[in-house]
Design an enzyme around this catalytic site. Sequence first.
Site, mmCIF file in Angstrom:
data_model
loop_
_atom_site.group_PDB
_atom_site.id
_atom_site.type_symbol
_atom_site.label_atom_id
_atom_site.label_comp_id
_atom_site.label_asym_id
_atom_site.label_seq_id
_atom_site.Cartn_x
_atom_site.Cartn_y
_atom_site.Cartn_z
ATOM 1 N N GLU A 163 -15.812 0.065 -4.697
ATOM 2 C CA GLU A 163 -15.455 -1.367 -4.628
ATOM 3 C C GLU A 163 -16.642 -2.184 -5.129
ATOM 4 O O GLU A 163 -17.770 -1.956 -4.699
ATOM 5 C CB GLU A 163 -15.082 -1.711 -3.168
ATOM 6 C CG GLU A 163 -15.068 -3.176 -2.805
ATOM 7 C CD GLU A 163 -14.010 -4.000 -3.561
ATOM 8 O OE1 GLU A 163 -12.826 -3.644 -3.540
ATOM 9 O OE2 GLU A 163 -14.415 -5.028 -4.162
ATOM 10 N N ASP A 217 -6.651 -0.046 -7.242
ATOM 11 C CA ASP A 217 -6.125 -1.088 -6.360
ATOM 12 C C ASP A 217 -6.970 -2.339 -6.545
ATOM 13 O O ASP A 217 -7.735 -2.730 -5.680
ATOM 14 C CB ASP A 217 -6.173 -0.587 -4.903
ATOM 15 C CG ASP A 217 -5.643 -1.626 -3.932
ATOM 16 O OD1 ASP A 217 -4.979 -2.580 -4.383
ATOM 17 O OD2 ASP A 217 -5.911 -1.486 -2.728
ATOM 18 N N GLY A 269 -16.361 -0.298 -10.544
ATOM 19 C CA GLY A 269 -15.526 0.879 -10.806
ATOM 20 C C GLY A 269 -15.429 1.223 -12.284
ATOM 21 O O GLY A 269 -15.246 2.395 -12.649
ATOM 22 N N HIS A 317 0.808 -1.224 0.000
ATOM 23 C CA HIS A 317 0.000 0.000 0.000
ATOM 24 C C HIS A 317 0.841 1.273 0.000
ATOM 25 O O HIS A 317 0.504 2.243 -0.671
ATOM 26 C CB HIS A 317 -0.970 -0.019 1.190
ATOM 27 C CG HIS A 317 -2.021 -1.094 1.059
ATOM 28 N ND1 HIS A 317 -2.181 -2.106 1.966
ATOM 29 C CD2 HIS A 317 -2.948 -1.309 0.089
ATOM 30 C CE1 HIS A 317 -3.180 -2.902 1.579
ATOM 31 N NE2 HIS A 317 -3.655 -2.441 0.444
ATOM 32 N N PRO A 329 -13.535 -10.103 -11.957
ATOM 33 C CA PRO A 329 -14.062 -8.736 -11.932
ATOM 34 C C PRO A 329 -13.013 -7.652 -12.191
ATOM 35 O O PRO A 329 -13.358 -6.522 -12.520
ATOM 36 C CB PRO A 329 -14.655 -8.598 -10.524
ATOM 37 C CG PRO A 329 -14.147 -9.735 -9.727
ATOM 38 C CD PRO A 329 -13.718 -10.805 -10.680
HETATM 39 N N1 SPD Z 1 -1.575 -10.721 -7.119
HETATM 40 C C1 SPD Z 1 -1.878 -9.664 -6.250
HETATM 41 C C2 SPD Z 1 -2.429 -8.445 -6.858
HETATM 42 C C3 SPD Z 1 -3.041 -7.699 -5.765
HETATM 43 C C4 SPD Z 1 -3.310 -6.314 -6.003
HETATM 44 N N2 SPD Z 1 -4.195 -5.724 -5.055
HETATM 45 C C5 SPD Z 1 -4.070 -6.112 -3.723
HETATM 46 C C6 SPD Z 1 -5.103 -5.480 -2.881
HETATM 47 C C7 SPD Z 1 -4.517 -4.854 -1.687
HETATM 48 N N3 SPD Z 1 -5.250 -3.731 -1.280
#
Ligand code: SPD
Length: 286
Positions: A110, A161, A143, A66, A168
């Site tokens: 989301e 993210d 989204g 993050h 999806p």
């Molecule tokens: N293979 C993992 C890809 C993940 C990307 N997003 C992760 C979500 C964390 N907030």
Amino acid sequence: MNKPIQDGNWIDEYHNGVRYGLEAKLLIEEQSKFQKITVIESSRYGKGLLLDGCWMTAEKQEKHYHECLVQPAMCSAKEIQKVLIIGGGDGGTAKECLLHKEVEQLDLVEIDETVVEICKKQLPTIGGQAWQDPRLKVKIEDGIHWIANASSNYYDVIFVDGSDPAGPAKGLFNKVFFENCRRVLKPGGIFATQSESPEAFREIHIDTVKILREVFEYADPLYGWVPMYPSGWWSWTFAAIDNPRYLNPIKQRVIQIEENCEIWSPRWQSGAFEAMPAFVERGLSK
Ligand code: SPD
């Protein structure tokens, strides 16, 4: 993807003939309207989340991911009052954004309400105080459709993210989606997306950077590590319209948040933008 993930005391993501696993206990397995949601408990990384058999996050790994998605953009955009997150249902991206006091409005779109509910209950430290912060508004919507209908030139920073480009999240890697993000971004703003592993998802990574370079005036990938993800080697790509401002963190913003960071710092970031592997450089020039 989607193969059985449990093998004795191990929980694995299977990807192209390799298993990426943790010694862990299965806590929850639930099929939502969109995907299979799994929560596990490991001794090494604490509780973790998988979607459709792919690692998403874990209590002791989330900062690796993050911070690298959020802080290069939040520390460098011209303004950061209005911020959008597409995906991010575990709350980790929101938590990093809200470290910045200048943020007034943070919209999180989301698709899967069950992910948000499970993360709030099972992985509360990932979103932390973000869930109670009045600046955060969670919208349960797709989204891709949402951004197609959003007002132009509205957000200072836009984050994507999502999970890997299947199910999806597939449409979060295509040109029309990125064009909508560019339209909705203010000119002094920054767009940032997770752009997969240069090793485990080589073509997807290179194609994502190429498309972003077609859509935005500037786009550059940054390389780091999320040890629980396939290969552990990960990337995030930043894009902008007026100048590659994501390369230059603003000191006053850095001072506000640097104490909270485990990985990200301006020094780490400048190395991470420089760390493009030679095969990606060649791939991008074709
Ligand atoms: N293979 C993992 C890809 C993940 C990307 N997003 C992760 C979500 C964390 N907030």
